[in-house]
Scaffold this motif. Structure first.
Motif, PDB file in Angstrom:
ATOM      1  N   ARG A  29      39.092  84.161  -3.872  1.00 17.77           N
ATOM      2  CA  ARG A  29      38.318  84.688  -4.994  1.00 17.77           C
ATOM      3  C   ARG A  29      38.042  86.168  -4.799  1.00 17.77           C
ATOM      4  NH1 ARG A  29      33.056  81.515  -6.990  1.00 17.77           N
ATOM      5  NH2 ARG A  29      34.748  80.048  -7.450  1.00 17.77           N
ATOM      6  N   TRP A  30      37.792  86.598  -3.562  1.00 12.76           N
ATOM      7  CA  TRP A  30      37.542  88.020  -3.291  1.00 12.76           C
ATOM      8  C   TRP A  30      38.753  88.852  -3.653  1.00 12.76           C
ATOM      9  CZ3 TRP A  30      39.809  91.643  -0.094  1.00 12.76           C
ATOM     10  CH2 TRP A  30      39.098  92.828   0.076  1.00 12.76           C
ATOM     11  N   GLN A  31      39.964  88.370  -3.317  1.00  6.51           N
ATOM     12  CA  GLN A  31      41.180  89.104  -3.651  1.00  6.51           C
ATOM     13  C   GLN A  31      41.396  89.168  -5.166  1.00  6.51           C
ATOM     14  OE1 GLN A  31      43.910  86.743  -1.262  1.00  6.51           O
ATOM     15  NE2 GLN A  31      44.201  88.463   0.168  1.00  6.51           N
ATOM     16  N   ILE A  32      41.115  88.051  -5.846  1.00  8.20           N
ATOM     17  CA  ILE A  32      41.288  88.023  -7.305  1.00  8.20           C
ATOM     18  C   ILE A  32      40.359  89.029  -7.968  1.00  8.20           C
ATOM     19  CG2 ILE A  32      40.930  86.610  -9.368  1.00  8.20           C
ATOM     20  CD1 ILE A  32      41.955  84.220  -7.776  1.00  8.20           C
ATOM     21  N   TRP A  33      39.100  89.056  -7.535  1.00 10.08           N
ATOM     22  CA  TRP A  33      38.158  89.995  -8.161  1.00 10.08           C
ATOM     23  C   TRP A  33      38.475  91.436  -7.773  1.00 10.08           C
ATOM     24  CZ3 TRP A  33      35.261  89.405 -12.167  1.00 10.08           C
ATOM     25  CH2 TRP A  33      34.872  88.123 -12.550  1.00 10.08           C
ATOM     26  N   THR A  34      39.048  91.641  -6.592  1.00  7.51           N
ATOM     27  CA  THR A  34      39.490  92.983  -6.219  1.00  7.51           C
ATOM     28  C   THR A  34      40.604  93.449  -7.145  1.00  7.51           C
ATOM     29  OG1 THR A  34      38.897  92.631  -3.902  1.00  7.51           O
ATOM     30  CG2 THR A  34      40.474  94.386  -4.381  1.00  7.51           C
ATOM     31  N   ALA A  35      41.544  92.540  -7.424  1.00 10.42           N
ATOM     32  CA  ALA A  35      42.640  92.874  -8.344  1.00 10.42           C
ATOM     33  C   ALA A  35      42.105  93.180  -9.738  1.00 10.42           C
ATOM     34  CB  ALA A  35      43.650  91.733  -8.394  1.00 10.42           C
ATOM     35  N   ARG A  36      41.147  92.388 -10.191  1.00 12.53           N
ATOM     36  CA  ARG A  36      40.586  92.620 -11.526  1.00 12.53           C
ATOM     37  C   ARG A  36      39.831  93.950 -11.578  1.00 12.53           C
ATOM     38  NH1 ARG A  36      38.264  86.682 -13.548  1.00 12.53           N
ATOM     39  NH2 ARG A  36      40.312  85.653 -13.626  1.00 12.53           N
ATOM     40  N   PHE A  37      39.111  94.261 -10.516  1.00  8.88           N
ATOM     41  CA  PHE A  37      38.385  95.530 -10.482  1.00  8.88           C
ATOM     42  C   PHE A  37      39.358  96.711 -10.482  1.00  8.88           C
ATOM     43  CE2 PHE A  37      36.540  99.071  -8.108  1.00  8.88           C
ATOM     44  CZ  PHE A  37      35.394  99.306  -8.846  1.00  8.88           C
ATOM     45  N   ALA A  38      40.422  96.596  -9.681  1.00 12.63           N
ATOM     46  CA  ALA A  38      41.422  97.673  -9.643  1.00 12.63           C
ATOM     47  C   ALA A  38      42.101  97.827 -11.004  1.00 12.63           C
ATOM     48  CB  ALA A  38      42.461  97.375  -8.555  1.00 12.63           C
ATOM     49  N   THR A  39      42.376  96.710 -11.661  1.00 12.72           N
ATOM     50  CA  THR A  39      42.993  96.764 -12.991  1.00 12.72           C
ATOM     51  C   THR A  39      42.072  97.447 -13.986  1.00 12.72           C
ATOM     52  OG1 THR A  39      44.212  94.717 -12.562  1.00 12.72           O
ATOM     53  CG2 THR A  39      43.937  95.374 -14.860  1.00 12.72           C
TER      54      THR A  39
END
Length: 668
Positions: A477-487
């Protein structure tokens, strides 16, 4: 009526028009048993724009048969109702029909879509202002109001670019016929809104878009940030609420691409593609160059679904619907080709001579051909948008990615054995690369609006695919939210406008002329008097000629073209251009010979409006003596000078014309 009331009425009118376009567009949808009432965002946008095109073609037919009037419009409404009954078995007079249509209309609205809509409600405030901006009143709206007054389409050589008329202007004409012409700018605003919703429709997954209205948590960053790269770009905002047709052209180029991109066995959009593409080709003569691209798009969309015969018939329909204006020009002027093509091929033109081409028309809009200059063009547009090539206030940072679609195509060819992107993505990349090519020959910032929405759609698709792939690969989940934040951060960076001072100042000034009107009791007439410095003189001349029953004569306006629309609205003809039958250089030559009357008599001029402070003689290196010579010749030939209070222009009337009270005798 207050400005705020005018704004609310304008919104009501344009939303009724939108719902009407959506309703008419349903005629093109194939009838499917047990068809659900819900629809996707792509269906909403495509159906709305297809209905706009269908309505425009109906008005085109009415204009050619001299029925461009209330009777013709109401006859068209009856005809559409009969088509619903015969083709789809629907009764347009039943509540069930309208309830189902409304459900399809509101079904795709989700959180991100509503957010974009609310942003556009704020961006649309300047649409309430009356038209005063250059070409919009010089010929776009002047065509529309002239056809509405005449009840038919005809060629008037005294209008600017008389053979450059197009389909979209007929929608303006319909508003003038319905006495709603004050809300023309809201129609352009609607095109801008549909453009951004169309951009969003490219990268909302089909499996979620149909049920989007039930899931308000699906508020992913690209779904609303990428469309804002278009909506908040200064070059887009500048033409969002005016009578220019560049924003509508961008919409009608985008929608055929969306049709090809979204067509599937469950959602066939070939008919909409044919109609919107044909309407687009008829929106500007030079857009005939896109006809091969639209045919390729049609084949791409239908090759796996339709037989060869059906594809050929659709292609013939596309070509046939694209040609009415070219056929008109061939009949009227024996020359269907645009002036720029005639210039390039050194072919005689019915309006422009070679001197016009060299001095006025396109000589200063062409881009340098140096390879380094072309390579850096997008970067120069972002960093220096006010330069000679672009002449705009700014653009969003997304323009820096312009070469990315080309790089993707090259990478796909180079790595085709190891990596094969979806065919739809390859098609979209090729479409963006193809559409941007003409801009490198004439790179005015305004012309980028023709392909900029399609480019934004490509960026949104890439971001959406990248984000979806990252979420599928990463389980944390941390990686997914990191990707969403970067996007989200990357998407926000793409919205950033040009760093030039003019670009930042544009946002500060966007509402300057509008918001004070909402707080005051001034009406739009007061706004025109304050912001169109020749408006009082123009209205005084109109009243004078009507009083003296001289409406059949003409007015020479040696100021600018911004009065053309207001004279045409009053059913008067103004002569004011550097080319055509009343070109200024002919007047200059007569004045130089010592007698301007051959020019005035040839054109039946009863009134002259001229700005004394402008050195019109500079075109012939006269310095400042032109006005003095012109004035003496007018007085010698029994023209009398008048002034309108607070206007910095002189009005000359023939001695047999009695002025109204707004005109005072000039200083002798």
């Amino acid at each position: 009526m207050s400005i705020f009331q005018t704004y609310l009425i304008g919104l009501a009118v344009v939303h009724l028009a939108w719902f009407y376009f959506f309703t008419i567009g349903q005629l093109l949808r194939p009838r499917v048993p047990d068809e659900p009432n819900s629809s996707s965002l792509a269906e909403l946008v495509i159906t709305s724009v297809a209905g706009m095109a269908l309505s425009g073609f109906g008005l085109l037919f009415l204009g050619f048969v001299h029925l461009l009037n209330l009777f013709g419009i109401f006859s068209a409404l009856l005809f559409w109702g009969l088509l619903f009954w015969r083709l789809k078995g629907d009764n347009c007079l039943s509540w069930t029909f309208w309830r189902a249509t409304l459900k399809r209309f509101v079904g795709p609205w989700g959180a991100s879509t509503l957010f974009i809509y609310l942003v556009f409600l704020m961006l649309g405030l300047p649409a309430v202002l009356p038209p005063i901006l250059s070409d919009s009143v010089g010929y776009h709206l002047a065509y529309a109001v002239d056809w509405a007054n005449a009840g038919r389409i005809y060629v008037d050589p005294f209008l600017r670019f008389p053979y450059y008329a197009n389909n979209f202007l007929l929608l303006y004409s319909a508003l003038f016929i319905l006495k709603l012409g004050n809300f023309c700018h809201f129609l352009t605003w609607l095109c801008g809104l549909l453009t951004c919703l169309g951009v969003q429709a490219f990268f909302i997954p089909l499996e979620t878009s149909s049920r989007q209205q039930g899931n308000w948590r699906q508020f992913h960053a690209p779904q609303f940030l990428v469309p804002l790269c278009v909506a908040l770009s200064p070059v887009f905002l500048r033409y969002l609420n005016v009578g220019y047709v560049d924003v509508p052209i961008g919409l009608f180029i985008l929608i055929p691409i969306l049709c090809a991109y979204r067509t599937s066995s469950h959602l066939p959009f070939e008919r909409e593609l044919v109609l919107t593409a044909a309407f687009c080709v008829g929106m500007k003569l030079t857009l005939i160059g896109h006809l091969p691209f639209f045919l390729v798009s049609l084949v791409f969309a239908s090759a796996r679904r339709l037989g060869r015969r059906e594809i050929v018939l659709l292609s013939l329909a596309l070509v046939g619907l694209s040609l009415p204006w070219y056929a008109r020009n061939f009949i009227e002027a024996h020359d269907p080709t645009p002036p720029i093509f005639n210039r390039f091929f050194k072919h005689p033109d019915p309006i422009f001579n070679q001197a016009d081409f060299q001095k006025i028309y396109t000589v200063d809009t062409l881009t340098e051909r140096k390879p380094l200059h072309l390579l850096l063009l997008p970067f120069r547009f972002f960093l220096d948008p006010k330069s000679r090539n672009f002449r705009e206030y700014g653009v969003s940072a997304m323009i820096l990615l312009l070469y990315a679609p080309i790089l993707l195509l090259v990478a796909q060819l180079w790595c085709r054995h190891r990596w094969r992107p979806p065919n739809r993505l390859v098609y979209l990349s090729g479409a963006v690369a193809y559409l941007a090519v003409p801009w490198f020959f004439s790179s005015l910032g305004r012309y980028s609006l023709h392909w900029y929405p399609a480019f934004a759609a490509w960026v949104g698709v890439i971001i959406s695919h990248t984000c979806a792939h990252a979420e599928a690969v990463w389980n944390s989940r941390w990686q997914i939210w990191t990707a969403r934040f970067a996007t989200a951060a990357f998407s926000c960076a793409l919205i950033c406008p040009s760093p030039a001072a003019g670009g930042l100042r544009f946002y500060q000034n966007y509402y300057v002329g509008t918001l004070p009107l909402f707080r005051s009791r001034d009406d739009l007439e007061v706004y025109l008097k304050k912001n169109l410095d020749t408006y009082r003189a123009g209205q005084a001349v109109i009243a004078t000629l009507i009083l003296n029953k001289k409406k059949s004569s003409r007015v020479l306006v040696l100021v600018d073209g911004r009065l053309t629309f207001y004279f045409r609205k009053a059913k008067l003809i103004s002569v004011n251009d550097w080319f055509g039958p009343g070109r200024y250089t002919d007047l200059f030559e007569d004045v130089a010979r010592g007698d301007c009357m051959p020019y005035l008599n040839r054109l039946d001029i009863s009134a002259v409006i001229v700005r004394p402070s402008r050195n019109w003689g500079d075109a012939l290196n006269w310095g400042g003596v032109f006005y003095k010579s012109f004035r003496l010749q007018l007085e010698k030939n029994h023209f009398r000078e008048y002034r309108c209070p607070m206007d910095k222009v002189s009005v000359f009337l023939r001695s047999d014309i009695k002025p109204t009270g707004e005109l005072n005798p000039g200083i002798q």
